[in-house]
Design an enzyme around this catalytic site. Sequence first.
Site, PDB file in Angstrom:
ATOM      1  CE  LYS A   1      -7.942   1.569 -14.597  1.00 63.72           C
ATOM      2  NZ  LYS A   1      -7.244   2.405 -15.535  1.00 63.72           N
TER       3      LYS A   1
ATOM      4  CE1 TYR B   1      -2.895  -1.036 -18.103  1.00 62.80           C
ATOM      5  CE2 TYR B   1      -3.930  -3.010 -17.244  1.00 62.80           C
ATOM      6  CZ  TYR B   1      -2.823  -2.206 -17.379  1.00 62.80           C
ATOM      7  OH  TYR B   1      -1.641  -2.556 -16.783  1.00 62.80           O
TER       8      TYR B   1
ATOM      9  N   PRO C   1      -5.334  -4.431  -6.748  1.00 67.14           N
ATOM     10  CG  PRO C   1      -3.320  -5.525  -6.314  1.00 67.14           C
ATOM     11  CD  PRO C   1      -4.688  -5.312  -5.764  1.00 67.14           C
TER      12      PRO C   1
ATOM     13  CG  HIS D   1       4.368  -0.513 -21.903  1.00 62.58           C
ATOM     14  ND1 HIS D   1       4.388  -1.571 -21.049  1.00 62.58           N
ATOM     15  CD2 HIS D   1       5.663  -0.136 -22.056  1.00 62.58           C
ATOM     16  CE1 HIS D   1       5.631  -1.843 -20.692  1.00 62.58           C
ATOM     17  NE2 HIS D   1       6.423  -0.959 -21.278  1.00 62.58           N
TER      18      HIS D   1
ATOM     19  CE1 TYR E   1      -1.723  -6.200 -16.939  1.00 59.56           C
ATOM     20  CE2 TYR E   1      -2.844  -6.887 -14.933  1.00 59.56           C
ATOM     21  CZ  TYR E   1      -2.214  -5.912 -15.677  1.00 59.56           C
ATOM     22  OH  TYR E   1      -2.071  -4.643 -15.159  1.00 59.56           O
TER      23      TYR E   1
HETATM   24  P1  FAD Z   1      -1.014   7.022   0.158  1.00 58.02           P
HETATM   25  O1  FAD Z   1      -0.017   6.810  -0.895  1.00 58.02           O
HETATM   26  O2  FAD Z   1      -1.313   5.897   1.092  1.00 58.02           O
HETATM   27  O3  FAD Z   1      -0.587   8.299   0.978  1.00 58.02           O
HETATM   28  C1  FAD Z   1      -1.166   8.623   2.222  1.00 58.02           C
HETATM   29  C2  FAD Z   1      -0.137   9.342   3.068  1.00 58.02           C
HETATM   30  O4  FAD Z   1      -0.743   9.746   4.294  1.00 58.02           O
HETATM   31  C3  FAD Z   1       1.028   8.441   3.436  1.00 58.02           C
HETATM   32  O5  FAD Z   1       2.238   9.087   3.117  1.00 58.02           O
HETATM   33  C4  FAD Z   1       0.863   8.209   4.929  1.00 58.02           C
HETATM   34  O6  FAD Z   1       2.106   8.027   5.575  1.00 58.02           O
HETATM   35  C5  FAD Z   1       0.174   9.501   5.326  1.00 58.02           C
HETATM   36  N1  FAD Z   1      -0.563   9.406   6.595  1.00 58.02           N
HETATM   37  C6  FAD Z   1      -1.186   8.332   7.143  1.00 58.02           C
HETATM   38  N2  FAD Z   1      -1.700   8.652   8.329  1.00 58.02           N
HETATM   39  C7  FAD Z   1      -1.418   9.961   8.538  1.00 58.02           C
HETATM   40  C8  FAD Z   1      -1.700  10.868   9.602  1.00 58.02           C
HETATM   41  N3  FAD Z   1      -2.353  10.466  10.702  1.00 58.02           N
HETATM   42  N4  FAD Z   1      -1.260  12.124   9.481  1.00 58.02           N
HETATM   43  C9  FAD Z   1      -0.577  12.550   8.399  1.00 58.02           C
HETATM   44  N5  FAD Z   1      -0.276  11.725   7.367  1.00 58.02           N
HETATM   45  C10 FAD Z   1      -0.701  10.454   7.442  1.00 58.02           C
HETATM   46  N6  FAD Z   1      -1.801   0.616  -6.811  1.00 58.02           N
HETATM   47  C11 FAD Z   1      -1.637   0.211  -8.039  1.00 58.02           C
HETATM   48  O7  FAD Z   1      -2.309   0.765  -8.918  1.00 58.02           O
HETATM   49  N7  FAD Z   1      -0.712  -0.764  -8.344  1.00 58.02           N
HETATM   50  C12 FAD Z   1       0.053  -1.338  -7.370  1.00 58.02           C
HETATM   51  O8  FAD Z   1       0.880  -2.201  -7.662  1.00 58.02           O
HETATM   52  C13 FAD Z   1      -0.115  -0.970  -6.064  1.00 58.02           C
HETATM   53  N8  FAD Z   1       0.622  -1.518  -5.073  1.00 58.02           N
HETATM   54  C14 FAD Z   1       0.401  -1.110  -3.786  1.00 58.02           C
HETATM   55  C15 FAD Z   1       1.120  -1.677  -2.747  1.00 58.02           C
HETATM   56  C16 FAD Z   1       0.871  -1.294  -1.414  1.00 58.02           C
HETATM   57  C17 FAD Z   1       1.656  -1.947  -0.271  1.00 58.02           C
HETATM   58  C18 FAD Z   1      -0.125  -0.307  -1.144  1.00 58.02           C
HETATM   59  C19 FAD Z   1      -0.428   0.128   0.279  1.00 58.02           C
HETATM   60  C20 FAD Z   1      -0.811   0.266  -2.201  1.00 58.02           C
HETATM   61  C21 FAD Z   1      -0.570  -0.124  -3.514  1.00 58.02           C
HETATM   62  N9  FAD Z   1      -1.257   0.437  -4.578  1.00 58.02           N
HETATM   63  C22 FAD Z   1      -1.074   0.042  -5.831  1.00 58.02           C
HETATM   64  C23 FAD Z   1      -2.203   1.499  -4.392  1.00 58.02           C
HETATM   65  C24 FAD Z   1      -1.563   2.868  -4.628  1.00 58.02           C
HETATM   66  O9  FAD Z   1      -0.227   2.856  -4.209  1.00 58.02           O
HETATM   67  C25 FAD Z   1      -2.398   3.853  -3.863  1.00 58.02           C
HETATM   68  O10 FAD Z   1      -3.693   3.853  -4.449  1.00 58.02           O
HETATM   69  C26 FAD Z   1      -1.831   5.278  -3.844  1.00 58.02           C
HETATM   70  O11 FAD Z   1      -0.662   5.311  -3.061  1.00 58.02           O
HETATM   71  C27 FAD Z   1      -2.865   6.243  -3.278  1.00 58.02           C
HETATM   72  O12 FAD Z   1      -2.262   7.471  -2.989  1.00 58.02           O
HETATM   73  P2  FAD Z   1      -2.734   8.341  -1.745  1.00 58.02           P
HETATM   74  O13 FAD Z   1      -1.891   9.547  -1.759  1.00 58.02           O
HETATM   75  O14 FAD Z   1      -4.202   8.450  -1.755  1.00 58.02           O
HETATM   76  O15 FAD Z   1      -2.422   7.441  -0.467  1.00 58.02           O
HETATM   77  C1  DHB Z   2       1.753  -3.042 -11.538  1.00 59.33           C
HETATM   78  C2  DHB Z   2       0.766  -3.152 -10.611  1.00 59.33           C
HETATM   79  C3  DHB Z   2      -0.514  -3.464 -11.013  1.00 59.33           C
HETATM   80  O1  DHB Z   2      -1.494  -3.554 -10.124  1.00 59.33           O
HETATM   81  C4  DHB Z   2      -0.815  -3.717 -12.323  1.00 59.33           C
HETATM   82  O2  DHB Z   2      -2.066  -4.071 -12.674  1.00 59.33           O
HETATM   83  C5  DHB Z   2       0.163  -3.594 -13.245  1.00 59.33           C
HETATM   84  C6  DHB Z   2       1.459  -3.256 -12.842  1.00 59.33           C
HETATM   85  C7  DHB Z   2       3.127  -2.709 -11.110  1.00 59.33           C
HETATM   86  O3  DHB Z   2       3.353  -2.561  -9.908  1.00 59.33           O
HETATM   87  O4  DHB Z   2       4.001  -2.607 -11.960  1.00 59.33           O
END
Ligand code: FAD
Ligand code: DHB
Length: 389
Positions: A296, A382, A292, A72, A199
């Site tokens: 980021k 962004y 969200p 995009h 947005y």
């Molecule tokens: P995570 O993806 O949370 O991975 C952490 C892992 O550690 C998981 O697999 C978990 O199961 C594991 N874990 C937990 N406890 C333990 C333990 N005790 N032992 C071993 N493993 C463990 N970001 C956006 O930018 N846009 C979005 O739309 C968006 N939507 C989201 C929706 C939800 C419901 C959530 C929770 C987050 C969202 N985020 C979004 C944020 C984004 O998904 C996260 O920033 C990203 O997943 C971070 O990655 P990570 O690997 O640090 O953490």
């Molecule tokens: C999506 C999530 C976001 O937080 C955003 O700013 C834009 C897109 C998404 O899940 O597609």
Amino acid sequence: MRTQVAIIGAGPAGLLLSHLLARGGVDSVVLETRSEEYVAARIRAGILEHSSVELLESAGLGGRLRQEGDQHRGIYLQWPGERHHLDFVDLTGRSVWVYGQTEVQKDLIAARHADGQEIHYEVSDVELHDLGSDRPHVTYTDKNGLDSRLDALCIAGCDGSFGPSRQAVPAARIYEKVYPYSWFGILADVAPSTDELIYAWHPDGFALHSMRSATVSRLYLQVPNGTDPRSWPDDRIWEELSTRLGHGQNGWKLNPGPITDKSVLPMRSHVRTPMRHGNLFLAGDAAHIVPPTGAKGLNLAIADVALLSKALIASVKEKNPALADRYSDDAQRRVWRCTHFSWWMTTMLHTSGDPFDAELQLSQLRWVAGSRAGATGLAENYAGLPIGY
Ligand code: FAD
Ligand code: DHB
């Protein structure tokens, strides 16, 4: 069991770290509480920054992204009666990609399998020990109920906001802001009604039209905290989205379709510092959470791991601790930039019911959309700053 780096968590941060370490000749073992299927299916983020795409490509993970992702040039910013396109490529030379976190996760799992990476899923009772020593270790119960121990030179806490790693960093300074609204997210089997994300500021609350593919739309509504997704019938969701996204405005139409997933996501900013204690290093959501708006969270996790992998490779292979010693400070620079940007986007676009705030938001939106300087500021943040910023 013994390895060079013990990684807690097989989310994007943990798996990408194990991938980058392996490419640098450093061994790791990953521990994860959930099953592989669960981790691969979790619906979360959807947008990759320019630098995240470059990093994934340089790590040999860009194949499917380039084929199935959608590049995009920018986004639409809108409020009642007006929709403006911000062209990030014109403004900054950088673009973003629509490629779901589920797809990134699948690519990482496939790459780690191909490499023979050891990942232990469905473990429990994970505990971290002796972090201040040069013999840190992790104890856990494996999938079959056996007490197990993993010794390592260092531990990477990539276990998100509910894992044990963040608790193991003492004297951490914690900054937190909880927002008085949540996002109601839906996934729908219908072609997106827009070519790029919209947005939308609206007096009834923020709305976002995003997408996952040519046939799958992802949409969000600002809702009060504590909203139960089951209390919203599908018709009400589409009605509210149509109103807030401007169905009928200049002939634009929102196409409804079957909703396949509904969830409510509370919003908070959370930063903890330092991101290191002895031989434990935090990365991704274990160290920080952003609301969200602005997409980021996933990108920040990728940027942390880009820095951490280099630091751990230098420390383990060359016995040079300089990058590891700087890791927390280096990472925090970007963490605070993204924390500010996510807060700024959130507070500019979500309504609070206060008419004074609403006028300030509209004034700011007009300035961002109407001034090249304003638009460039949004676009730079962004589309994302270079890794290492
Ligand atoms: P995570 O993806 O949370 O991975 C952490 C892992 O550690 C998981 O697999 C978990 O199961 C594991 N874990 C937990 N406890 C333990 C333990 N005790 N032992 C071993 N493993 C463990 N970001 C956006 O930018 N846009 C979005 O739309 C968006 N939507 C989201 C929706 C939800 C419901 C959530 C929770 C987050 C969202 N985020 C979004 C944020 C984004 O998904 C996260 O920033 C990203 O997943 C971070 O990655 P990570 O690997 O640090 O953490
Ligand atoms: C999506 C999530 C976001 O937080 C955003 O700013 C834009 C897109 C998404 O899940 O597609």
